[in-house]
Design a protein around this motif. Sequence first.
Motif, PDB file in Angstrom:
ATOM      1  N   MET A   1       0.751  -1.259   0.004  1.00 34.82           N
ATOM      2  CA  MET A   1       0.153   0.083   0.298  1.00 34.82           C
ATOM      3  C   MET A   1       0.922   1.175  -0.168  1.00 34.82           C
ATOM      4  O   MET A   1       0.255   2.262  -0.424  1.00 34.82           O
ATOM      5  N   ILE A   2       2.205   1.170   0.428  1.00 41.91           N
ATOM      6  CA  ILE A   2       3.053   2.401   0.181  1.00 41.91           C
ATOM      7  C   ILE A   2       3.869   1.696  -1.131  1.00 41.91           C
ATOM      8  O   ILE A   2       4.868   0.991  -0.538  1.00 41.91           O
ATOM      9  N   PRO A   3       3.687   2.203  -2.273  1.00 46.88           N
ATOM     10  CA  PRO A   3       4.230   1.277  -3.283  1.00 46.88           C
ATOM     11  C   PRO A   3       5.715   1.225  -3.421  1.00 46.88           C
ATOM     12  O   PRO A   3       6.332   0.207  -3.944  1.00 46.88           O
ATOM     13  N   ALA A   4       6.459   2.404  -2.953  1.00 42.02           N
ATOM     14  CA  ALA A   4       7.982   2.151  -2.741  1.00 42.02           C
ATOM     15  C   ALA A   4       8.471   1.022  -2.186  1.00 42.02           C
ATOM     16  O   ALA A   4       9.387   0.357  -2.237  1.00 42.02           O
ATOM     17  N   GLN A   5       7.745   0.996  -0.677  1.00 38.52           N
ATOM     18  CA  GLN A   5       8.181  -0.012   0.238  1.00 38.52           C
ATOM     19  C   GLN A   5       7.857  -1.368  -0.272  1.00 38.52           C
ATOM     20  O   GLN A   5       8.492  -2.321  -0.064  1.00 38.52           O
ATOM     21  N   ARG A   6       6.872  -1.394  -1.031  1.00 37.40           N
ATOM     22  CA  ARG A   6       6.344  -2.718  -1.449  1.00 37.40           C
ATOM     23  C   ARG A   6       7.192  -3.137  -2.465  1.00 37.40           C
ATOM     24  O   ARG A   6       7.714  -4.499  -2.513  1.00 37.40           O
ATOM     25  N   GLU A   7       7.490  -2.429  -3.231  1.00 37.29           N
ATOM     26  CA  GLU A   7       8.744  -2.730  -4.439  1.00 37.29           C
ATOM     27  C   GLU A   7       9.732  -3.286  -4.007  1.00 37.29           C
ATOM     28  O   GLU A   7      10.360  -4.170  -4.172  1.00 37.29           O
ATOM     29  N   LYS A   8      10.383  -2.217  -3.013  1.00 36.96           N
ATOM     30  CA  LYS A   8      11.444  -2.654  -2.267  1.00 36.96           C
ATOM     31  C   LYS A   8      11.547  -4.244  -1.530  1.00 36.96           C
ATOM     32  O   LYS A   8      12.481  -4.744  -1.743  1.00 36.96           O
ATOM     33  N   PHE A   9      10.419  -4.467  -0.744  1.00 38.53           N
ATOM     34  CA  PHE A   9      10.428  -5.579  -0.411  1.00 38.53           C
ATOM     35  C   PHE A   9      10.310  -6.756  -0.961  1.00 38.53           C
ATOM     36  O   PHE A   9      11.128  -7.710  -0.835  1.00 38.53           O
ATOM     37  N   ASN A  10       9.370  -6.423  -2.058  1.00 38.54           N
ATOM     38  CA  ASN A  10       9.410  -7.762  -2.943  1.00 38.54           C
ATOM     39  C   ASN A  10      10.724  -8.061  -3.760  1.00 38.54           C
ATOM     40  O   ASN A  10      11.011  -8.989  -4.171  1.00 38.54           O
ATOM     41  N   GLN A  11      11.348  -7.083  -4.008  1.00 40.91           N
ATOM     42  CA  GLN A  11      12.631  -7.178  -4.862  1.00 40.91           C
ATOM     43  C   GLN A  11      13.770  -7.939  -4.046  1.00 40.91           C
ATOM     44  O   GLN A  11      14.385  -8.688  -4.480  1.00 40.91           O
ATOM     45  N   GLN A  12      13.647  -7.609  -2.755  1.00 41.65           N
ATOM     46  CA  GLN A  12      14.626  -8.342  -1.837  1.00 41.65           C
ATOM     47  C   GLN A  12      13.938  -9.765  -1.168  1.00 41.65           C
ATOM     48  O   GLN A  12      14.888 -10.754  -0.836  1.00 41.65           O
ATOM     49  N   PHE A  13      12.901 -10.129  -1.474  1.00 44.09           N
ATOM     50  CA  PHE A  13      12.311 -11.241  -1.243  1.00 44.09           C
ATOM     51  C   PHE A  13      12.892 -12.796  -1.830  1.00 44.09           C
ATOM     52  O   PHE A  13      13.141 -12.709  -2.886  1.00 44.09           O
ATOM     53  N   THR A  14      13.341 -13.604  -0.911  1.00 44.28           N
ATOM     54  CA  THR A  14      13.459 -14.831  -1.439  1.00 44.28           C
ATOM     55  C   THR A  14      12.876 -15.940  -0.467  1.00 44.28           C
ATOM     56  O   THR A  14      12.671 -15.651   0.645  1.00 44.28           O
ATOM     57  N   ILE A  15      12.980 -17.103  -0.817  1.00 43.28           N
ATOM     58  CA  ILE A  15      12.264 -18.130  -0.175  1.00 43.28           C
ATOM     59  C   ILE A  15      13.547 -18.538   0.980  1.00 43.28           C
ATOM     60  O   ILE A  15      12.794 -18.684   2.141  1.00 43.28           O
ATOM     61  N   GLU A  16      14.743 -18.492   0.567  1.00 42.46           N
ATOM     62  CA  GLU A  16      15.643 -18.594   1.700  1.00 42.46           C
ATOM     63  C   GLU A  16      15.650 -17.544   2.755  1.00 42.46           C
ATOM     64  O   GLU A  16      15.679 -17.934   3.959  1.00 42.46           O
ATOM     65  N   VAL A 132      15.763  -9.624   9.481  1.00 45.83           N
ATOM     66  CA  VAL A 132      16.081 -10.333   8.297  1.00 45.83           C
ATOM     67  C   VAL A 132      15.880  -9.544   7.134  1.00 45.83           C
ATOM     68  O   VAL A 132      16.412  -9.601   6.031  1.00 45.83           O
ATOM     69  N   PHE A 133      14.822  -8.524   6.984  1.00 41.13           N
ATOM     70  CA  PHE A 133      14.550  -7.732   5.780  1.00 41.13           C
ATOM     71  C   PHE A 133      14.724  -6.325   6.031  1.00 41.13           C
ATOM     72  O   PHE A 133      15.018  -5.778   7.021  1.00 41.13           O
ATOM     73  N   GLU A 134      15.103  -5.757   4.863  1.00 33.27           N
ATOM     74  CA  GLU A 134      15.233  -4.125   5.091  1.00 33.27           C
ATOM     75  C   GLU A 134      13.975  -3.442   5.212  1.00 33.27           C
ATOM     76  O   GLU A 134      13.641  -3.031   4.200  1.00 33.27           O
ATOM     77  N   ILE A 135      13.731  -3.184   6.464  1.00 28.90           N
ATOM     78  CA  ILE A 135      12.410  -2.607   6.686  1.00 28.90           C
ATOM     79  C   ILE A 135      12.993  -0.945   7.061  1.00 28.90           C
ATOM     80  O   ILE A 135      13.510  -0.636   7.916  1.00 28.90           O
ATOM     81  N   ASP A 136      12.324   0.001   6.262  1.00 22.96           N
ATOM     82  CA  ASP A 136      12.579   1.505   6.471  1.00 22.96           C
ATOM     83  C   ASP A 136      12.404   1.889   7.815  1.00 22.96           C
ATOM     84  O   ASP A 136      11.431   1.611   8.392  1.00 22.96           O
ATOM     85  N   ASN A 137      13.371   2.670   8.490  1.00 17.90           N
ATOM     86  CA  ASN A 137      13.500   3.225   9.841  1.00 17.90           C
ATOM     87  C   ASN A 137      12.253   4.208   9.961  1.00 17.90           C
ATOM     88  O   ASN A 137      11.940   4.581  11.087  1.00 17.90           O
ATOM     89  N   SER A 138      11.807   4.669   8.790  1.00 14.88           N
ATOM     90  CA  SER A 138      10.691   5.630   8.841  1.00 14.88           C
ATOM     91  C   SER A 138       9.360   5.117   9.260  1.00 14.88           C
ATOM     92  O   SER A 138       8.446   5.710   9.452  1.00 14.88           O
ATOM     93  N   LEU A 139       9.107   4.012   9.042  1.00 19.57           N
ATOM     94  CA  LEU A 139       8.091   2.987   9.290  1.00 19.57           C
ATOM     95  C   LEU A 139       7.869   2.338  10.687  1.00 19.57           C
ATOM     96  O   LEU A 139       9.109   2.127  11.302  1.00 19.57           O
ATOM     97  N   ASN A 140       6.713   2.343  11.566  1.00 17.61           N
ATOM     98  CA  ASN A 140       6.791   1.908  12.822  1.00 17.61           C
ATOM     99  C   ASN A 140       5.796   0.786  13.136  1.00 17.61           C
ATOM    100  O   ASN A 140       4.467   1.021  12.590  1.00 17.61           O
ATOM    101  N   HIS A 141       5.934  -0.152  13.502  1.00 15.53           N
ATOM    102  CA  HIS A 141       4.891  -1.140  14.028  1.00 15.53           C
ATOM    103  C   HIS A 141       4.165  -0.670  15.358  1.00 15.53           C
ATOM    104  O   HIS A 141       2.933  -1.170  15.718  1.00 15.53           O
ATOM    105  N   PHE A 142       4.702   0.384  16.127  1.00 10.37           N
ATOM    106  CA  PHE A 142       4.221   0.845  17.228  1.00 10.37           C
ATOM    107  C   PHE A 142       3.165   2.365  16.828  1.00 10.37           C
ATOM    108  O   PHE A 142       3.552   2.731  15.721  1.00 10.37           O
ATOM    109  N   LEU A 143       2.219   2.727  17.568  1.00 10.24           N
ATOM    110  CA  LEU A 143       1.516   3.733  17.395  1.00 10.24           C
ATOM    111  C   LEU A 143       1.587   4.745  18.469  1.00 10.24           C
ATOM    112  O   LEU A 143       2.146   4.237  19.431  1.00 10.24           O
TER     113      LEU A 143
END
Length: 395
Positions: A1-16, A132-143
């Motif tokens: 839903m944040i296109p740039a973040q989704r594209e970045k994640f999908n590009q780095q994703f592997t089954i491994e 494990v994945f490169e999650i942008d530090n500007s995003l937060n799971h806390f509110l």
Amino acid sequence: MIPAQREKFNQQFTIEKYKSFLEKLQEGYPEIPFRVAETPVFIPKALKDKLIAAGEEIISLIKQSNFKELTKNSIPKDWNVPNENAQPHFLTFDFGICKNEQGELSPMLIEMQGFPSLYGFQCHLANTFRQVFEIDNSLNHFLNGFNEEEYIQLFKEVIIGKHQPHEVALMDVDALNQKTAIDFFVTKKMLGIKILALEDIKKVGNQLFYEENGKQIQLKRIYNRLIFDEVAENIEIFKNSFDPREELDIEWVTHPNWFYRISKYTMPFLNSEFVPETRFLNQVESIPTDLENYVLKPLFSFAGMGVIIDVTEADITNILDPENWILQRKVTYEPVVKAPDGGVKVEIRMMYLWPDGGEPKLCINLARLSRGKMIGVRYNADFDWVGGTVGFMDE
């Protein structure tokens, strides 16, 4: 839903990487029996703001002075527990992500509970995604401005209260073998409290005790994860421990009555753009002609059991206790999460902690991905890019 973040994640994703993620998530804990999704959810600020606003509308109803009167019939008479306190300690609101008439992403309330969720595990899950994945530090799971230290401190305040950790126990019927046991273990590690099965607790007079190293230790407070619906057919189980419906010298976190007060029963009292039209079945004067747009739900069921999605007139007329059912307009989920092979539907759970004498505080979230007819792990067992996950929200 944040296109740039989704594209970045999908590009780095592997089954491994996904396998490595699951191994780290599992490390030091028993096997997780439910499916954890391959991806987190990336939530844009506009949608986050709507989720927050929707939650505030629901809380304003719960805080009304007449809320207990409104919901007095929600508690089954056989399961009314004495000494109910003034407020729940937990609020969880599940929202399906849809599109509104303006074509904007918008939340629609699916379920609500005054009962705990995976408050420990979601923190562990988010941290593992970051490892494990490169999650942008500007995003937060806390509110609500929380960081991990502040969150754990509030969690301790809510669960332990004024007591010592050894005087507090997380309790379920067979706690160590529950599907959500991973959350129990993470919570124990965070807070230092006990995990006890119901039969580990014995009643002496009106007090409750458990045994450790040959000593009887009094319980002062129970972090209750027992859902009465799960033991309704087997109340003999209380004979080997204690019956929660008796007068007891114990503090509940949260008191069992709130499971019923804040539930599907509450939804007909809400009037909001974020809540689908919901009516008690016994108050439906005429059956809608477009039943394909409705879903029929029992008030007292667990994990979506008994829900009728493809409703017929016969389904309605055959129900003998319409006061215990709701008829709700269907919610159409938008497949907004972009998996490698197409869109996936998502539900976001907004999770609040409500300390004694304080205010409810929005802290953390849970997300579930689905390709099946219903959201939920049991309904999506044969798919990938589905299951439990967490939302990373745009600040």
